[in-house]
Design an enzyme around this catalytic site. Structure first.
Site, PDB file in Angstrom:
ATOM      1  N   SER A 148     103.212 -16.367   2.253  1.00 48.11           N
ATOM      2  CA  SER A 148     104.655 -16.123   2.142  1.00 48.11           C
ATOM      3  C   SER A 148     104.971 -15.376   0.856  1.00 48.11           C
ATOM      4  O   SER A 148     104.261 -15.532  -0.152  1.00 48.11           O
ATOM      5  CB  SER A 148     105.405 -17.460   2.122  1.00 48.11           C
ATOM      6  OG  SER A 148     106.733 -17.268   1.693  1.00 48.11           O
ATOM      7  N   TYR A 161     106.820 -25.751  -0.752  1.00 48.90           N
ATOM      8  CA  TYR A 161     106.457 -24.718   0.232  1.00 48.90           C
ATOM      9  C   TYR A 161     105.563 -23.665  -0.422  1.00 48.90           C
ATOM     10  O   TYR A 161     104.503 -23.300   0.107  1.00 48.90           O
ATOM     11  CB  TYR A 161     107.733 -24.081   0.777  1.00 48.90           C
ATOM     12  CG  TYR A 161     107.492 -22.959   1.754  1.00 48.90           C
ATOM     13  CD1 TYR A 161     107.080 -23.216   3.057  1.00 48.90           C
ATOM     14  CD2 TYR A 161     107.673 -21.632   1.368  1.00 48.90           C
ATOM     15  CE1 TYR A 161     106.852 -22.181   3.952  1.00 48.90           C
ATOM     16  CE2 TYR A 161     107.450 -20.589   2.261  1.00 48.90           C
ATOM     17  CZ  TYR A 161     107.043 -20.863   3.545  1.00 48.90           C
ATOM     18  OH  TYR A 161     106.808 -19.848   4.435  1.00 48.90           O
ATOM     19  N   LYS A 165     101.628 -22.187   0.336  1.00 50.03           N
ATOM     20  CA  LYS A 165     101.373 -20.791   0.692  1.00 50.03           C
ATOM     21  C   LYS A 165     100.509 -20.083  -0.357  1.00 50.03           C
ATOM     22  O   LYS A 165      99.746 -19.158  -0.033  1.00 50.03           O
ATOM     23  CB  LYS A 165     102.707 -20.064   0.890  1.00 50.03           C
ATOM     24  CG  LYS A 165     103.487 -20.574   2.107  1.00 50.03           C
ATOM     25  CD  LYS A 165     102.723 -20.362   3.395  1.00 50.03           C
ATOM     26  CE  LYS A 165     103.521 -20.707   4.637  1.00 50.03           C
ATOM     27  NZ  LYS A 165     102.786 -20.394   5.862  1.00 50.03           N
TER      28      LYS A 165
HETATM   29  N1  LIG Z   1     110.529 -16.421   8.794  1.00 49.06           N
HETATM   30  C1  LIG Z   1     110.315 -16.182   7.502  1.00 49.06           C
HETATM   31  O1  LIG Z   1     111.249 -15.782   6.773  1.00 49.06           O
HETATM   32  C2  LIG Z   1     108.953 -16.423   6.920  1.00 49.06           C
HETATM   33  C3  LIG Z   1     108.698 -15.903   5.636  1.00 49.06           C
HETATM   34  C4  LIG Z   1     107.458 -16.105   5.069  1.00 49.06           C
HETATM   35  C5  LIG Z   1     106.466 -16.800   5.764  1.00 49.06           C
HETATM   36  N2  LIG Z   1     106.740 -17.301   7.002  1.00 49.06           N
HETATM   37  C6  LIG Z   1     105.656 -18.028   7.677  1.00 49.06           C
HETATM   38  O2  LIG Z   1     105.434 -17.452   8.954  1.00 49.06           O
HETATM   39  C7  LIG Z   1     104.843 -18.415   9.805  1.00 49.06           C
HETATM   40  C8  LIG Z   1     105.556 -18.378  11.155  1.00 49.06           C
HETATM   41  O3  LIG Z   1     106.901 -18.736  10.954  1.00 49.06           O
HETATM   42  P1  LIG Z   1     108.088 -18.136  11.830  1.00 49.06           P
HETATM   43  O4  LIG Z   1     109.027 -17.477  10.898  1.00 49.06           O
HETATM   44  O5  LIG Z   1     107.566 -17.398  12.978  1.00 49.06           O
HETATM   45  O6  LIG Z   1     108.777 -19.521  12.268  1.00 49.06           O
HETATM   46  P2  LIG Z   1     109.086 -20.133  13.699  1.00 49.06           P
HETATM   47  O7  LIG Z   1     109.728 -21.434  13.404  1.00 49.06           O
HETATM   48  O8  LIG Z   1     109.805 -19.138  14.536  1.00 49.06           O
HETATM   49  O9  LIG Z   1     107.635 -20.368  14.324  1.00 49.06           O
HETATM   50  C9  LIG Z   1     106.762 -21.363  13.831  1.00 49.06           C
HETATM   51  C10 LIG Z   1     105.944 -21.918  14.991  1.00 49.06           C
HETATM   52  O10 LIG Z   1     105.047 -22.912  14.475  1.00 49.06           O
HETATM   53  C11 LIG Z   1     105.037 -23.992  15.386  1.00 49.06           C
HETATM   54  N3  LIG Z   1     104.599 -25.229  14.720  1.00 49.06           N
HETATM   55  C12 LIG Z   1     105.258 -25.941  13.785  1.00 49.06           C
HETATM   56  N4  LIG Z   1     104.566 -27.057  13.487  1.00 49.06           N
HETATM   57  C13 LIG Z   1     103.441 -27.035  14.255  1.00 49.06           C
HETATM   58  C14 LIG Z   1     102.329 -27.918  14.401  1.00 49.06           C
HETATM   59  N5  LIG Z   1     102.233 -29.048  13.701  1.00 49.06           N
HETATM   60  N6  LIG Z   1     101.353 -27.584  15.256  1.00 49.06           N
HETATM   61  C15 LIG Z   1     101.449 -26.431  15.993  1.00 49.06           C
HETATM   62  N7  LIG Z   1     102.472 -25.578  15.910  1.00 49.06           N
HETATM   63  C16 LIG Z   1     103.467 -25.873  15.048  1.00 49.06           C
HETATM   64  C17 LIG Z   1     106.478 -24.084  15.886  1.00 49.06           C
HETATM   65  O11 LIG Z   1     106.580 -24.842  17.084  1.00 49.06           O
HETATM   66  C18 LIG Z   1     106.835 -22.619  16.053  1.00 49.06           C
HETATM   67  O12 LIG Z   1     106.537 -22.141  17.333  1.00 49.06           O
HETATM   68  C19 LIG Z   1     104.951 -19.761   9.083  1.00 49.06           C
HETATM   69  O13 LIG Z   1     103.682 -20.087   8.553  1.00 49.06           O
HETATM   70  C20 LIG Z   1     105.938 -19.484   7.969  1.00 49.06           C
HETATM   71  O14 LIG Z   1     105.715 -20.305   6.848  1.00 49.06           O
HETATM   72  C21 LIG Z   1     107.956 -17.121   7.600  1.00 49.06           C
END
Ligand SMILES: NC(=O)c1ccc[n+]([C@@H]2O[C@H](COP(=O)([O-])OP(=O)(O)OC[C@H]3O[C@@H](n4cnc5c(N)ncnc54)[C@H](O)[C@@H]3O)[C@@H](O)[C@H]2O)c1
Length: 267
Positions: A148, A161, A165
């Protein structure tokens, strides 16, 4: 097919991805499938994962999914093993599933911290270990871990968090030094502000409904920080994913790719 198209052609490759029910995982599953890869996806949200698989298979793609709780090593192992038994290979491993957390250090409970460590960090460790068990004998492979932008600049409420990361980034860089000689590349993606369910709490009410004024504020906040003037879409991150696992990145390993609109994350 031109030489450039060949660089991004994943035909014959098998990609194991976690978090495929939503956001970046779902977009990456579509992107890799569009490039020719077979998708083996996992998510704790089984029906959401199945919806992604149905979208892919209703076109010309191949995708199978199963319920995976990434905090459970046995679940992660079973997902990766399925790729090997059903399709004979593990070419790509995407450790994508993760959850947000926004609390001051003083207020973070042990339970919250343990949960974050399990979902955002231990899961990636399990996924990397499961993948290299297959990739080392295969003599090739690509691992992409989702870190992240929160690792770049300290900001209030993001310590717990950000710690998970930052550890993902360190795991990525270290593993790259260990498995490069086996033909395996390991990279991470550190996205900026991306519009997914993950960030919805910023622009929804207590019932989860989008509040237009809040959404506009969120866009403005992202736009003010990012030289490209907008928050990102899941597909912006999926494009980075495709690049990293493609032959276009054949000499790229141990790197942290930052699809963030150019922001240096000064929160
Ligand atoms: N959206 C942002 O702004 C952002 C920024 C930086 C990093 N991220 C990272 O990107 C990655 C994906 O996030 P996203 O934005 O697509 O979010 P999202 O919430 O749309 O998707 C996350 C997915 O992870 C699944 N999940 C959660 N806990 C779980 C578990 N215990 N076992 C299996 N699956 C599980 C959820 O069901 C969901 O489908 C994450 O690691 C997040 O930390 C997101």
């Amino acid at each position: 097919m031109t030489r450039v198209q060949e660089l991004f052609d994943l035909s014959g490759q098998v990609a194991v991805l976690t978090g495929v029910a939503s956001g970046i995982g779902k977009a990456s599953a579509h992107m890799l499938s569009d490039a020719g890869a077979t998708i083996v996806g996992g998510d704790i949200d089984e029906s959401g994962a199945q919806a992604t698989a149905d979208e892919i298979t209703s076109g010309s793609g191949t995708a199978v999914v199963q319920r995976v709780d990434v905090t459970k090593r046995a679940d992660v192992d079973a997902l990766v093993d399925r790729a090997q038994t059903e399709f004979g290979r593990v070419d790509i491993m995407g450790n994508i599933a993760g959850i947000p957390h926004n609390k001051m250090v003083a207020d973070c409970t042990d339970e919250e911290f343990e949960r974050l460590l399990a979902i955002n960090l231990k899961s990636v460790f399990y996924g990397c270990q499961a993948a290299i068990r297959h990739m080392i004998p295969q003599g090739s492979g690509n691992i992409v871990n989702i870190s992240s932008g929160a690792i770049d600049t300290p900001a209030p409420t993001l310590a717990c968090y950000g710690m998970t990361k930052a550890a993902v980034a360190m795991l990525t860089k270290t593993l790259a030094t260990e498995v490069g000689r086996h033909g395996i590349r390991v990279n991470a993606i550190a996205p900026g502000m991306i519009l997914t369910n993950f960030s919805r709490h910023n622009f929804t009410d207590a019932d989860g409904n989008v509040v237009p004024e809040k959404l506009e504020q969120y866009h403005k906040r992202a736009g003010a920080m990012a030289p490209l003037g907008r928050a990102g879409e899941a597909e912006d991150v999926a494009r980075s994913f495709l690049y990293l696992v493609s032959e276009a990145a054949a000499f790229v390993t141990g790197q942290i790719e930052r699809p963030n609109g150019g922001v240096s994350m000064p929160w």
